[in-house]
Design a protein around this motif. Sequence first.
Motif, PDB file in Angstrom:
ATOM      1  N   ARG A 187      -2.220   0.220  11.211  1.00 20.14           N
ATOM      2  CA  ARG A 187      -1.424   1.423  11.000  1.00 20.14           C
ATOM      3  C   ARG A 187      -1.960   2.539  11.881  1.00 20.14           C
ATOM      4  O   ARG A 187      -3.088   2.465  12.399  1.00 20.14           O
ATOM      5  CB  ARG A 187      -1.450   1.848   9.534  1.00 20.14           C
ATOM      6  CG  ARG A 187      -2.836   2.288   9.013  1.00 20.14           C
ATOM      7  CD  ARG A 187      -2.695   3.054   7.720  1.00 20.14           C
ATOM      8  NE  ARG A 187      -3.962   3.438   7.115  1.00 20.14           N
ATOM      9  CZ  ARG A 187      -4.684   4.481   7.476  1.00 20.14           C
ATOM     10  NH1 ARG A 187      -4.309   5.242   8.504  1.00 20.14           N
ATOM     11  NH2 ARG A 187      -5.813   4.788   6.850  1.00 20.14           N
TER      12      ARG A 187
ATOM     13  N   CYS B  47       2.175   2.720   3.258  1.00 23.62           N
ATOM     14  CA  CYS B  47       1.471   1.804   4.161  1.00 23.62           C
ATOM     15  C   CYS B  47       2.444   0.883   4.896  1.00 23.62           C
ATOM     16  O   CYS B  47       2.222   0.546   6.067  1.00 23.62           O
ATOM     17  CB  CYS B  47       0.449   0.982   3.379  1.00 23.62           C
ATOM     18  SG  CYS B  47      -0.879   1.996   2.665  1.00 23.62           S
TER      19      CYS B  47
ATOM     20  N   TYR C 163      -1.843   5.973  -2.409  1.00 26.14           N
ATOM     21  CA  TYR C 163      -2.068   4.645  -1.820  1.00 26.14           C
ATOM     22  C   TYR C 163      -3.222   4.638  -0.820  1.00 26.14           C
ATOM     23  O   TYR C 163      -3.485   3.613  -0.178  1.00 26.14           O
ATOM     24  CB  TYR C 163      -0.789   4.146  -1.152  1.00 26.14           C
ATOM     25  CG  TYR C 163       0.285   3.763  -2.140  1.00 26.14           C
ATOM     26  CD1 TYR C 163       0.241   2.539  -2.800  1.00 26.14           C
ATOM     27  CD2 TYR C 163       1.316   4.635  -2.434  1.00 26.14           C
ATOM     28  CE1 TYR C 163       1.221   2.189  -3.717  1.00 26.14           C
ATOM     29  CE2 TYR C 163       2.306   4.299  -3.355  1.00 26.14           C
ATOM     30  CZ  TYR C 163       2.250   3.070  -3.993  1.00 26.14           C
ATOM     31  OH  TYR C 163       3.218   2.741  -4.912  1.00 26.14           O
TER      32      TYR C 163
ATOM     33  N   CYS D  63      -3.405   6.008   1.975  1.00 26.00           N
ATOM     34  CA  CYS D  63      -2.866   5.792   3.319  1.00 26.00           C
ATOM     35  C   CYS D  63      -2.983   7.082   4.136  1.00 26.00           C
ATOM     36  O   CYS D  63      -1.973   7.734   4.467  1.00 26.00           O
ATOM     37  CB  CYS D  63      -1.408   5.324   3.206  1.00 26.00           C
ATOM     38  SG  CYS D  63      -0.773   4.622   4.733  1.00 26.00           S
TER      39      CYS D  63
END
Length: 215
Positions: A2, A129, A158, A160
């Motif tokens: 990511r 994500c 999360y 993220c």
Amino acid sequence: MRPYIIIFSTITIDGKLAAKDHYSELSCSADKRRQHILRSEVDAVLVGAETVRIDNPRLTLKYAKGKNPIRVVISSSLNLNPDSNIFTTPPATIVYTSNQINELKKKNLEELKRKPGITIVLLENLSPCNIMADLYRRGVRKVMIEGGGKTIWNFVKYGCFDEIRVTISPRIFGNGTSFANGEGFEGARSPILKLVDVKLCECGQEVHLIYKKIT
């Protein structure tokens, strides 16, 4: 894989990014420059649907020079005005929505697809994500999250994200939208971040803080 994710916001002393009447003009001119300089350094800037509906932002550079980042919007319902600034002015915009279609979504989907520079991505899983993984596959390596509160909460929930950059404005709203506006953590299980920088703003009335996630 990511992108590197930076959450940026300006909030009140009591942790609100907007008042109960949606007022959110908290930044001084120096803080606006700081925000736009960061925009110039990332590949994409992301907001939620509520920000588009209430603020109607362009998310382009105004107080800094450089290349405008891609705009990214998350909207599960696609309840968005196709004539919003983000859909009618350059640069490109990517909209992430669920793959469940109703009549309103079908209508807006057809209108948005006709607009130049707009990409609609339908996903079964709209988790932060999963969206970030898709952006990475599209060549996005650095993302700036500009909110609002529900969007920020989902990214924090999360885990993220990599950094949080927050400016503290000398206001108190008492009620309104919290920086991370969600169901909340149990106290002992809440994330602890590492403070890496503190700066008194050039205006002399605000403080800019930079935290990094502890991995």
